[in-house]
Design a protein around this motif. Structure first.
Motif, mmCIF file in Angstrom:
data_model
loop_
_atom_site.group_PDB
_atom_site.id
_atom_site.type_symbol
_atom_site.label_atom_id
_atom_site.label_comp_id
_atom_site.label_asym_id
_atom_site.label_seq_id
_atom_site.Cartn_x
_atom_site.Cartn_y
_atom_site.Cartn_z
ATOM 1 N N GLN A 127 0.825 -1.208 0.000
ATOM 2 C CA GLN A 127 0.000 0.000 0.000
ATOM 3 C C GLN A 127 0.864 1.264 0.000
ATOM 4 N N MET A 128 1.969 1.214 0.785
ATOM 5 C CA MET A 128 2.847 2.384 0.837
ATOM 6 C C MET A 128 3.486 2.635 -0.536
ATOM 7 N N ASN A 129 3.881 1.532 -1.206
ATOM 8 C CA ASN A 129 4.453 1.683 -2.554
ATOM 9 C C ASN A 129 3.459 2.311 -3.505
ATOM 10 N N LYS A 130 2.207 1.888 -3.345
ATOM 11 C CA LYS A 130 1.150 2.407 -4.222
ATOM 12 C C LYS A 130 1.031 3.926 -4.045
ATOM 13 N N VAL A 131 0.957 4.352 -2.770
ATOM 14 C CA VAL A 131 0.795 5.782 -2.479
ATOM 15 C C VAL A 131 2.035 6.560 -2.952
ATOM 16 N N GLU A 132 3.203 5.933 -2.757
ATOM 17 C CA GLU A 132 4.442 6.603 -3.151
ATOM 18 C C GLU A 132 4.470 6.829 -4.667
ATOM 19 N N LYS A 133 4.036 5.791 -5.402
ATOM 20 C CA LYS A 133 3.999 5.886 -6.866
ATOM 21 C C LYS A 133 3.067 7.027 -7.288
ATOM 22 N N LEU A 134 1.906 7.094 -6.616
ATOM 23 C CA LEU A 134 0.934 8.142 -6.951
ATOM 24 C C LEU A 134 1.521 9.519 -6.668
ATOM 25 N N SER A 135 2.255 9.630 -5.531
ATOM 26 C CA SER A 135 2.781 10.957 -5.192
ATOM 27 C C SER A 135 3.859 11.365 -6.193
ATOM 28 N N LYS A 136 4.554 10.369 -6.739
ATOM 29 C CA LYS A 136 5.574 10.672 -7.749
ATOM 30 C C LYS A 136 4.907 11.237 -9.015
ATOM 31 N N ILE A 137 3.790 10.630 -9.383
ATOM 32 C CA ILE A 137 3.060 11.102 -10.570
ATOM 33 C C ILE A 137 2.596 12.541 -10.356
ATOM 34 N N VAL A 138 2.077 12.810 -9.123
ATOM 35 C CA VAL A 138 1.600 14.169 -8.827
ATOM 36 C C VAL A 138 2.763 15.156 -8.901
ATOM 37 N N LYS A 139 3.917 14.730 -8.358
ATOM 38 C CA LYS A 139 5.087 15.609 -8.362
ATOM 39 C C LYS A 139 5.451 15.974 -9.804
ATOM 40 N N GLU A 140 5.445 14.947 -10.664
ATOM 41 C CA GLU A 140 5.801 15.209 -12.064
ATOM 42 C C GLU A 140 4.811 16.159 -12.727
ATOM 43 N N SER A 141 3.532 15.979 -12.424
ATOM 44 C CA SER A 141 2.568 16.850 -13.108
ATOM 45 C C SER A 141 2.637 18.272 -12.559
ATOM 46 N N ILE A 142 3.036 18.433 -11.279
ATOM 47 C CA ILE A 142 3.206 19.790 -10.748
ATOM 48 C C ILE A 142 4.406 20.455 -11.435
ATOM 49 N N VAL A 143 5.500 19.681 -11.592
ATOM 50 C CA VAL A 143 6.687 20.224 -12.261
ATOM 51 C C VAL A 143 6.330 20.643 -13.686
ATOM 52 N N ASN A 144 5.579 19.789 -14.369
ATOM 53 C CA ASN A 144 5.189 20.083 -15.743
ATOM 54 C C ASN A 144 4.344 21.360 -15.822
ATOM 55 N N MET A 145 3.412 21.499 -14.875
ATOM 56 C CA MET A 145 2.551 22.680 -14.871
ATOM 57 C C MET A 145 3.387 23.940 -14.636
ATOM 58 N N ASN A 146 4.306 23.877 -13.657
ATOM 59 C CA ASN A 146 5.127 25.047 -13.353
ATOM 60 C C ASN A 146 6.074 25.382 -14.497
#
Ligand SMILES: Nc1ncnc2c1ncn2[C@@H]1O[C@H](COP(=O)(O)OP(=O)(O)O)[C@@H](O)[C@H]1O
Ligand SMILES: [Mg+2]
Length: 432
Positions: free
Chosen positions: A101-120
């Motif tokens: 479960q922790m890996n799952k959440v970590e993977k999701l947070s990585k995706i969010v991080k990438e999309s924030i970087v892309n937006m900025n």
């Protein structure tokens, strides 16, 4: 969850920067008029450059819109993941799923991080380009004015006035384009909140009222598939008339709950029609529909508040006396023997109640609302024998609705003559 926090984006619509924008329109127009008055030739050069600004804004606002939408979607998925983890913490411990479960959440947070970087990246690229354009125009005007001044066709005073107005024009343009960028996230948030609240896809073409009582429900060649296109219900035909109680039977996944969702207007049939009093259900106003249909669904949701709040759901005192009579007639207080009886506080989602207690509360809630059609989806699945007998007693002996539809595998319901089989092979398995 994330859509709730996005609603704060919408309030930006009323922020001081929006007021500045309105004032800026006048500033922009007046400044433009003034530069034309000072020098036609230089003004034309400025005006020729302005479309580049517009093209730049349009191009970037579409890129920014895409990246903001992506970022919101990704954050929503991540919020869902976190929510799921918090909600199923007991199961995660029991099934030893912590690492997974922790890996799952970590993977999701990585995706969010990438999309924030892309937006900025898109935002910064846009602002940099904009500054470059402004500097380019400024330098161009400085050069051309210099030539004019040397030729004695322009004065230094006029140049100072001209650039003063020019900076107001460019400044306002920048405010507008920046506002375009500020507005994009707001527009995206408005759309997502509307989607969440079900505007747009629910109730658009529904303009028929359901007048009077429901006399007849007809399923005519109803077929349905969810978005994955696999057909869940095929050519279902059935007529149910006022006064009937029917039992829907079928194996797991045969579409029983889906049939109920169609009746509630949560989805429309992919093919065929459901008619209520000869009116096509897809045309009936949803408020009218849901006012007449009560449901005890398989997943009963309880709100934070007392048990009584959860049963009455804000309805009036007449419902309270109906509830009290029901409790007295069927000795239900034996099963509702909480410390503070009906005034007992329920935790979020009913966390301090057993599955059976929740189901009983859901059942009472549906009865108290006294709808014309009552749908009970597996109403006894979590009840112990004593409560179950009591619930069946109520269904048997009390007129609880004009039309009662029960979905259940429990043989205690086989006394109901009107049986509907969702899949043919199931029919032979049930003794009629
Ligand atoms: N929201 C949904 N999206 C996609 N498929 C779904 C959804 N809800 C149910 N299904 C699928 O539709 C089928 C019928 O489900 P359901 O009506 O809940 O069955 P039943 O109540 O008879 O057990 C199942 O195969 C289920 O996986
Ligand atoms: Mg079901």
């Amino acid at each position: 969850m994330s859509r709730i926090s996005e609603s704060s984006n919408v309030s930006n619509l009323f922020s001081p920067s929006m007021i500045n924008m309105v004032v800026g329109v006048f500033d922009f127009v007046i400044s433009l008029m003034m530069i034309f008055k000072i020098n036609l030739y230089l003004s034309l050069v400025v005006v020729i450059m302005l479309p580049f600004y517009v093209v730049l804004s349009v191009y970037f606002s579409s890129r920014i819109k895409k990246s903001v939408t992506q970022m919101n979607e990704d954050s929503a998925i991540m919020a869902g993941g976190v929510f799921e983890t918090i909600n199923s913490i007991e199961e995660i411990k029991i099934l030893d799923l912590k690492t997974i479960q922790m890996n799952k959440v970590e993977k999701l947070s990585k995706i969010v991080k990438e999309s924030i970087v892309n937006m900025n990246r898109n935002l910064n690229f846009y602002f940099e380009n904009f500054s470059f354009m402004s500097a380019f125009i400024g330098t161009g005007i400085l050069y051309l004015s210099g030539l004019l001044i040397i030729d004695h066709a322009f004065t230094i005073g006029s140049y100072i006035a001209f650039t003063g107005y020019l900076s107001r024009i460019l400044g306002n343009l920048q405010v507008y384009s920046t506002a375009g960028i500020t507005i994009q996230p707001i527009l995206v948030s408005i759309r997502r909140i509307q989607e969440f609240l079900g505007y747009g896809d629910e109730g658009d073409e529904r303009d028929r009222n359901l007048i009077g009582g429901i006399e007849k429900i007809e399923f005519i060649n109803v077929s349905f598939n969810y978005a994955d296109k696999r057909e869940v219900i095929r050519n279902f035909n059935q007529t149910i008339i006022k006064g009937e109680t029917i039992l829907i039977l079928g194996s797991n996944g045969s579409g029983k709950s889906t049939l109920i969702k169609l009746l509630l207007g949560l989805y429309n049939p992919s093919d065929g029609q459901i008619m209520l009093n000869d009116v096509d259900l897809t045309k009936i106003k949803l408020n009218d529909l849901r006012e007449k249909i009560g449901v005890v669904s398989q997943n009963i949701h309880l709100f934070k508040g007392t048990i009584l709040d959860n049963i009455l759901l804000g309805s009036d005192d007449s419902k309270l006396s109906y509830l009290n009579k029901l409790i007295k007639d069927y000795n239900l207080d034996v099963f509702l023997n909480f410390e503070n009886k009906l005034d007992t506080e329920i935790g979020n989602g009913g966390s301090n109640l057993s599955g059976g207690q929740k189901q009983l509360i859901g059942f009472l809630r549906a009865l108290v609302l006294q709808k014309e059609i009552l749908i009970l989806d597996e109403p006894t699945s979590a009840l112990d024998t004593a409560v179950k007998e009591c619930v069946i007693d109520i269904i048997k002996n009390r007129s609880i609705a004009n039309i009662t539809i029960i979905i259940s595998h429990d043989p205690s319901f086989y006394f109901i003559d009107n049986k509907i089989y969702m899949n043919k092979n199931f029919e032979g398995m049930v003794a009629k």
